[in-house]
Design an enzyme around this catalytic site. Structure first.
Site, short mmCIF file in Angstrom:
data_model
loop_
_atom_site.label_atom_id
_atom_site.label_comp_id
_atom_site.label_asym_id
_atom_site.label_seq_id
_atom_site.Cartn_x
_atom_site.Cartn_y
_atom_site.Cartn_z
N SER A 35 0.81 -1.13 0.09
CA SER A 35 -0.03 -0.06 0.16
C SER A 35 0.73 1.42 0.15
O SER A 35 1.55 1.19 -0.87
CB SER A 35 -1.26 -0.24 1.28
OG SER A 35 -1.89 0.83 0.99
N ASP A 38 -8.53 -5.73 -5.52
CA ASP A 38 -8.36 -4.50 -4.62
C ASP A 38 -8.97 -3.26 -5.19
O ASP A 38 -8.65 -2.69 -5.96
CB ASP A 38 -6.80 -4.44 -4.68
CG ASP A 38 -6.31 -3.48 -3.65
OD1 ASP A 38 -7.09 -2.60 -3.03
OD2 ASP A 38 -4.90 -3.33 -3.49
N HIS A 93 -6.86 -5.80 -0.61
CA HIS A 93 -5.89 -5.15 -0.18
C HIS A 93 -5.11 -6.12 0.98
O HIS A 93 -4.88 -5.76 2.20
CB HIS A 93 -6.21 -3.96 0.53
CG HIS A 93 -5.38 -2.88 0.21
ND1 HIS A 93 -4.55 -2.35 -0.74
CD2 HIS A 93 -4.40 -2.04 1.39
CE1 HIS A 93 -3.57 -1.49 -0.66
NE2 HIS A 93 -3.67 -1.34 0.67
#
Length: 808
Positions: free
Chosen positions: A375, A495, A526
């Site tokens: 991320s 995601d 995610h």
């Protein structure tokens, strides 16, 4: 169970013997042993945690079954019968922690191994020779157990490598580093690195805190470094960010047309040329003076700590115990993250604390650095890599943003990262501005911080959603040609936080960049994937980092597939490809031809839908996204039936695969001078699909080293009950941005315009019998702003075409 192992390095029998000798599994006189006796010795050595009690070792071997009526100890020590493959793998599967009866049946071990894709030694006969036993044992050590890690890693976690407790260097077995370093005596240190920045405008260069965890052996040898740049590492301000979160129930507004070209909105960077001079060094210390008790660990980093890698965590500018201000993704944050690598590469200054100016060097670093994390952590890897900084050899970039516009915007619209409606760059900046948590420090910068936050809010421009200089400054794709580090990219095809467009753009931008690049696409949202049962991702990263950071020639570039994609239909199934999203030809399907309208408007042209919902339904949907998704994709009597158009193909006669970007060409009109269009591609058909997230198989089953950290074993399973549909991908566009995201065109009510866009890229397996559906609608409750305006949309099906990269 299905096992996919790509990190087993093919090895000659000569090298296998040498490596087995090196790790004390073979002794010189073993080469002349009878096969049964040799296998008995090998198994005995695998139970090394019982080395001081020979009776315990015998008991453990006797607990293994060789045949239906003979245990392994009796068969191998007393029987005169030959050792064949069936007996070897009857015993081997039990060593790999598979259970008889429950997992496999005795004498059907090879059948189970083939079905589970576990590797079997290739021999000319089913009767094993001495050399065959050596080859089979070497392969077994590199084979995954039931709990998702190699057998050698399993016995290492139980103390096998304690016989190497005097080793002061990495141990390489089958091309991968072994957990021979003492994690019970780790060194934890804190340094403050001086960055060439002054983002808080105090006339001094920003000092950046870095937490270091390294094995004690690094006091004698130089070690490779894994660096995780995590703005969350020093804490977050959830209450502040919640207060700043933007209202999304706002009306879509008409934008003033412009004739912008790219050069009109191009960014040329924010870095000031008037950087304060470096601090004067007042002394030098070999060791930092500050330590810490606990790090915000990442399980893959923990795995490599026991293998002799140092780990560095740094949160960057504007975080607790560091200096500067948060900027969310621009070149200043990139320089901040890059400065840590420059210190690790002995090209930047660090101090023992923020006041004494006592220099400390990374003398223990071998100047071979990798970046890790997911991320925001992965995003900063991409940012730093595009600087071409020396010392950075590779990035393990997971769920990373490649352009921040693609995270918070979509084709001229304000679009949220999935699950975070109302978040934006300013919200994220405030959340990660952990200097706030130290009141005395915050007091000095609060006025500067307010100005900084106001500037971010202004220039991110939620009013228009257009691409501008602010977003161009946060587009790393412009500088991909500068990348020198090899890149591993990992991304979820489901995601909807960091959407797949981010990795697809980076993958395509890297095509002509002369670095090694690998891509993993999984079926999750995610998430991390290093604790999956079905894929040896951690082993592949071991092979990769051993090559990149220790310069071991282990064929990592060849053994790890270029593209590895998890199947969305068959559980525990991965496929390998040479490329992704590079279809030469796309299948063109036309509305009212291959795609048939399935709602109540058959025969009506143009076709129409509304955006407005009665308040009760609207308010329910804004609070319950799952209900909205279900009704959007559901039957004709759904409350959403007047707010969408649903088109479906006939049931497919063969399996098909969607590979890349679906492109929409639509002719549409709005009843007002504003308009947004959303599109969702849907898999229709009653089927038992994979779970949304990986499911727990065994808690704390994965062991990172001896007396060290553990991780849960997980895997996607089939859902317990069938479902009628599943979202494949989606996309959104402001009708005034029908040419690009920075040029604004006029939109006249009831006038038809040609609008084109790409949906988020995907790779999707559509089985025979399923229907491919396209839903056309306006406001997206989970993603776009939600004005609930009384707008009627019309589309001309005769001028609407869908290009799908589809192959059988």
């Amino acid at each position: 169970m299905k096992n996919h192992q790509f990190a087993i390095k093919p090895t000659s029998i000569k090298d296998e013997i040498n490596e087995l000798k090196m790790i004390h599994f073979l002794e010189p006189n073993d080469l002349n042993q009878q096969p049964r006796k040799l296998m008995l010795k090998l198994i005995s050595r695998a139970f090394l945690e019982h080395q001081n009690a020979a009776s315990n070792i015998k008991e453990n071997i006797a607990s293994l079954l060789a045949t239906e009526d003979t245990n392994a100890l009796e068969y191998l020590s007393k029987s005169n019968r030959p050792l064949n493959k069936i007996i070897f793998y009857n015993i081997a599967l039990q060593l790999l922690r598979f259970k008889l009866t429950f997992d496999f049946k005795i004498n059907q071990s090879q059948t189970f191994m083939k079905k589970s894709r576990l590797p079997i030694v290739n021999t000319s006969s089913d009767i094993l020779s001495n050399q065959d036993v050596i080859k089979a044992w070497y392969l077994l050590l590199n084979t995954h157990t039931k709990f998702g890690q190699t057998y050698i890693d399993t016995i290492a976690a139980h103390g096998y490598y304690q016989q190497f407790n005097d080793l002061k260097k990495p141990l390489i077995f089958n091309g991968k580093t072994q957990p021979v370093f003492d994690t019970n005596q780790l060194i934890r240190e804190v340094v403050y690195i001086e960055a060439p920045l002054d983002t808080d405008h105090d006339g001094k260069r920003d000092l950046l805190k870095a937490d270091i965890v390294r094995p004690k052996e690094s006091n004698q040898i130089k070690v490779p470094v894994l660096y995780t740049a995590s703005p969350y590492n020093q804490g977050v301000n959830d209450q502040l960010s919640d207060q700043l979160t933007h209202q999304v129930n706002v009306k879509l507004k008409h934008k003033t047309p412009n004739h912008y070209q790219y050069q009109d909105i191009e960014s040329h960077g924010n870095q000031s040329k008037n950087i304060p001079k470096p601090r004067k060094i007042k002394g030098e210390s070999k060791y930092p003076t500050q330590s810490f008790s606990r790090e915000m660990g990442y399980t893959l980093n923990n795995y490599f700590l026991s293998r002799g890698f140092a780990i560095v965590y740094a949160a960057g500018i504007g975080t607790k115990d560091s200096e500067g201000l948060r900027t969310t993704g621009d070149d200043l944050e990139t320089i901040s993250a890059k400065s840590i690598i420059e210190w690790l590469d002995n090209r930047r200054i660090a101090f023992t604390n923020k006041t004494d100016h006592i220099q400390v060097k990374a003398w223990w670093s071998n100047q071979h650095i990798a970046m890790t994390g997911r991320s925001y952590l992965g995003t900063l890897q991409t940012a730093v890599a595009t600087t071409g900084v020396d010392g950075l050899k590779t990035c393990l970039s997971e769920a990373a943003i490649s352009s921040w516009y693609d995270y918070y915007r979509d084709n001229g619209l304000v679009v949220a990262p999935g699950g975070f409606q109302g978040e934006d760059c300013d919200v994220l900046a405030d959340e990660t501005f952990s200097r706030f948590q130290k009141a005395g420090d915050y007091q000095h910068v609060k006025d500067q911080w307010k100005k900084q936050l106001d500037s971010i809010t202004k220039h991110q421009d939620r009013l228009t959603g257009n691409y501008n200089q602010f977003w161009d400054a946060r587009n790393y794709l412009k500088d991909v040609s500068h990348i020198k580090a090899d890149i591993v990219m990992v991304h979820g095809l489901n995601d909807w936080n960091v959407k797949p467009r981010n990795v697809e753009h980076l993958w395509n931008a890297l095509r002509n960049v002369p670095v090694q690049k690998k891509l993993f696409l999984h079926q999750g949202p995610h998430i991390y994937i290093n604790n999956f049962q079905s894929l040896d991702f951690t082993d592949m990263m071991n092979l990769w980092l051993t090559n990149k950071l220790l310069d071991v020639d282990n064929d990592a570039n060849q053994l790890i597939p270029d593209v590895t994609i998890q199947d969305n239909v068959k559980p525990q199934t991965w496929h390998t490809y040479q490329d992704w999203s590079n279809a030469k030809n796309a299948l063109s399907l036309q509305i009212d031809n291959q795609f048939k309208l399935s709602d109540h408007q058959n025969g009506i042209k143009p076709m129409q839908f509304n955006d407005y919902l009665v308040p009760d339904i609207f308010n329910k949907y804004t609070k319950h996204y799952n209900k909205w998704y279900k009704d959007l994709m559901g039957n004709n009597d759904s409350p959403m039936s007047n707010n969408r158009l649903v088109f479906k193909t006939n049931p497919l006669k063969h399996d098909h695969y969607i590979d890349g970007k679906v492109h929409i060409k639509i002719n549409a009109a709005s009843s007002q001078n504003v308009g947004l269009l959303s599109f969702m591609l849907v898999d229709y058909g009653e089927a038992t699909r994979l779970t949304h997230t990986p499911q727990l198989l065994s808690r704390n089953a994965i062991e990172a080293g001896y007396l060290w950290k553990r991780d849960d074993l997980k895997e996607f399973k089939l859902q317990k009950h069938p479902t009628p549909f599943k979202k494949i991908t989606e996309g959104h566009i402001n009708m005034q941005n029908r040419h690009n995201s920075y040029q604004v065109d006029e939109l006249k009510p009831h006038q038809f315009y040609n609008v084109e866009l790409d949906l988020q890229p995907t790779f999707y397996h559509l089985p025979a019998g399923r229907q491919l559906g396209l839903i056309v609608y306006a406001s997206d409750m989970a993603m776009t702003i939600r004005g609930n305006q009384k707008i009627q949309y019309s589309i001309d099906p005769t001028k609407t075409i869908i290009h799908i990269p589809l192959w059988k």
